[in-house]
Structure formats: structure tokens, C-alpha cells
Design an enzyme around this catalytic site. Structure first.
Site, PDB file in Angstrom:
ATOM      1  N   ARG A 262       0.812  -1.216   0.000  1.00 30.57           N
ATOM      2  CA  ARG A 262       0.000   0.000   0.000  1.00 30.57           C
ATOM      3  C   ARG A 262       0.849   1.272   0.000  1.00 30.57           C
ATOM      4  NH1 ARG A 262      -2.239  -3.733  -1.304  1.00 30.57           N
ATOM      5  NH2 ARG A 262      -4.182  -4.616  -0.528  1.00 30.57           N
TER       6      ARG A 262
ATOM      7  N   GLU B 177      -6.406   2.726   5.692  1.00 24.69           N
ATOM      8  CA  GLU B 177      -6.014   2.597   4.298  1.00 24.69           C
ATOM      9  C   GLU B 177      -6.675   3.699   3.485  1.00 24.69           C
ATOM     10  OE1 GLU B 177      -6.851  -0.775   0.966  1.00 24.69           O
ATOM     11  OE2 GLU B 177      -5.758  -1.440   2.731  1.00 24.69           O
TER      12      GLU B 177
ATOM     13  N   SER C 295     -11.786  -1.705   2.120  1.00 25.04           N
ATOM     14  CA  SER C 295     -11.111  -2.045   3.371  1.00 25.04           C
ATOM     15  C   SER C 295     -10.645  -0.764   4.053  1.00 25.04           C
ATOM     16  CB  SER C 295      -9.909  -2.949   3.100  1.00 25.04           C
ATOM     17  OG  SER C 295     -10.325  -4.191   2.567  1.00 25.04           O
TER      18      SER C 295
END
Length: 304
Positions: A177, A297, A227
Site C-alpha cells: 500500500r 487505508e 477495506s
């Protein structure tokens, strides 16, 4: 009127009137369906417009933010001061044999369909990711044991000097990420992917399997940013949140999904404040009970 709305004329020679919106509601441009207005929303359709817009903002000290499909963004309730550059109009996908080049605004599901149509394998993992190419490269998006770093060849970006340059896979420094693009604040304008020849039925079956799994396990019926938390090393965020007894935990119109604890959802009338409060409570409880820190996130923009 915000001071930044007075700067609309700076973009007048660069854009058609339909490409410039004042006080645009960001709730209409994000998957969470919350957030206050941005002073100026620009929707460029060429990479030159993107580069020039960024130069104008920098030379006039105007805050600016670049977004794609709005799938991984939470905008706060008082909105965003300055400019948002939304890249959804740059969405051309081109293929030559097993090489696919896509502009930043192209949706990942459309790339997955292009690959399937050409019997190419390697992009099945992205069939259900609701984001666009630019954001996917920015954060090295992934799902179901696949990620952008496995298939990307290079990306065309605008660097912090406003130059358009090409970065190879290694130069992109793609990690979990994260990427050089994220670290440096670059803007992705296109990416090239190298896929492998596959059997069409196998690719089709894999896409069907992942689509069905996503529909069964994720709360797609509610607005969300996917998410909510990054995966902490050695754990799964959803499992920690469920084990902390937080499934269904609600503040205002925001809640931890009953279907998948890794998702914070908008039940229909949430404010950004509600969503942020749920995120904060989840972080505090997981830290208290398990000693594990959860990091969002989702990208959080704007003012309270």
C-alpha cells in the site's frame, strides 16, 4: 465565497466551462457519499491540462488534491479548501498483444475485462476493485493474492517539478500500500502492464470466482471506501476488529459492517465525523485489547 473561488479565472484559458465547478459537493464524487464542498473541481481530459493545473496551483499557493474514482477517499464535513483535480475523464485503454496501457482514470474492472477478452492472465485479482489506475499505482492496490506490482511494467507520472517522466517498475518502489508516487506526491497519468497468455475459460472462471467471493463477503450494498484499515503485520484487521467485539458497532450513521468487520460503512445518513469517530474507536479498542495499531487505508482529506 471562499478566497480560492476567486482563482477560477486562472483556469479559464485551460478548460471548458463544463470542466470547472465551484463549490462542488464531494459527497457526489466519493464512494463513501459524504463530505463537504471543494472550492474548485477540475476535470481535465489531457495530461497537459493536469500538468498545467498543478503548475497554476503551485505558482499561486493554491492547495490542490488529485483524485481518481473516489473509491478510497473520505472527505471531511467542511469540505476542501482549494482545488480538486479529478482524473476520471482520462480513461483510454490500449492493448498490443500482451501489453495493456491505460490512462489514470481507467477503471480496474475495465482493464480486467480487456484482459479477459484477450485471454490474458494476471489481472484477475483487480476485477472487483472499484478504483482507477492512477490510484491503484499510487497505493499499489491489491486483492486476493494479487497486486499492481506483480503486473506493472512502467508508469507515466508528473513529478514535483511539473515534468512528465516515465518510471520503471523498480523505480516506482512499490510496497504494501505504498509507492514512490505516494512518498513524493507525484501524479500518475498512465500505466503499462505486462500480462501472460492464458486460457480464456480459466481466466473467466477465476474472475467469476473472485466476483462471487466479493459479493458474498463484502458489504457492497452500503457506501464505503473498501477495506478501511491496512493489514497489520502478522494479523488481519477484520479478524482483530471482530475479536474485539466491534462487529456492528455504530456511531450516528456509520458502522462497522456486520458482513465484514474490516469495512466501516455509511448506513445511509452518516457524516464524515461519524465515520472518523468509528475509525478512532476501532483503533483504540484494538490497541487496548491486542496491542496492535491499525492504520487507515482510506485517504482522509479536508476540514472538520
Amino acid at each position: 465565497m471562499s478566497q480560492y473561488e476567486n482563482y477560477k479565472s486562472l483556469f479559464g484559458n485551460l478548460y471548458q466551462d463544463t470542466q470547472i465547478q465551484l463549490s462542488a459537493k464531494m459527497s457526489e464524487h466519493t464512494h463513501f457519499k459524504v463530505g463537504g464542498p471543494v472550492d474548485i473541481l477540475l476535470t481535465p481530459n489531457t495530461k497537459q491540462q493536469i500538468a498545467e493545473s498543478i503548475k497554476i496551483c503551485k505558482s499561486n499557493n493554491i492547495p490542490f488534491y488529485v483524485i481518481g474514482n473516489g473509491s478510497n477517499i473520505l472527505v471531511k464535513d467542511s469540505g476542501i479548501r482549494g482545488v480538486v483535480i479529478k482524473l476520471c475523464e482520462l480513461n483510454i485503454i490500449e492493448r498490443k498483444q500482451n501489453i495493456i496501457k491505460a490512462q489514470c482514470g481507467a477503471l480496474l474492472k475495465d482493464l480486467s475485462e480487456e484482459a479477459l477478452g484477450a485471454s490474458l492472465t494476471g489481472f484477475e485479482f483487480a476485477c472487483g476493485i472499484p478504483g482507477s489506475v492512477g490510484g491503484a499505482v499510487f497505493m499499489n492496490a491489491g486483492a486476493y493474492d494479487g497486486e499492481i506490482s506483480y503486473v506493472i511494467q512502467e508508469a507515466e507520472v508528473i513529478d514535483d517539478n511539473g515534468n512528465i517522466i516515465v518510471l520503471t517498475k523498480d523505480e516506482l518502489q512499490l510496497g504494501y500500500r505504498t509507492s514512490l508516487v505516494m512518498q513524493k506526491g507525484y501524479v500518475v497519468i498512465s500505466a503499462t502492464f505486462c500480462l501472460q497468455d492464458g486460457e480464456k475459460e480459466k481466466v473467466k472462471n477465476r474472475v467469476f470466482e473472485l466476483t462471487k467471493r466479493r459479493e458474498e463477503r463484502q458489504p457492497l450494498e452500503f457506501p464505503s471506501a473498501g477495506s478501511t484499515f491496512k493489514r497489520p503485520e502478522g494479523y488481519f484487521a477484520g479478524k482483530l476488529i471482530q475479536d474485539a467485539g466491534l462487529k456492528g458497532f455504530t456511531i450516528g450513521g456509520a458502522a462497522v459492517s456486520e458482513k465484514h468487520s474490516g469495512f466501516v460503512i455509511n448506513k445511509g445518513n452518516a457524516s464524515a465525523k461519524d465515520i472518523l469517530a468509528v475509525i478512532k474507536h476501532v483503533q483504540e479498542e484494538v490497541k487496548k485489547q491486542f496491542g496492535v495499531e491499525l492504520h487507515p487505508e482510506v485517504r482522509i482529506l479536508g476540514e472538520d
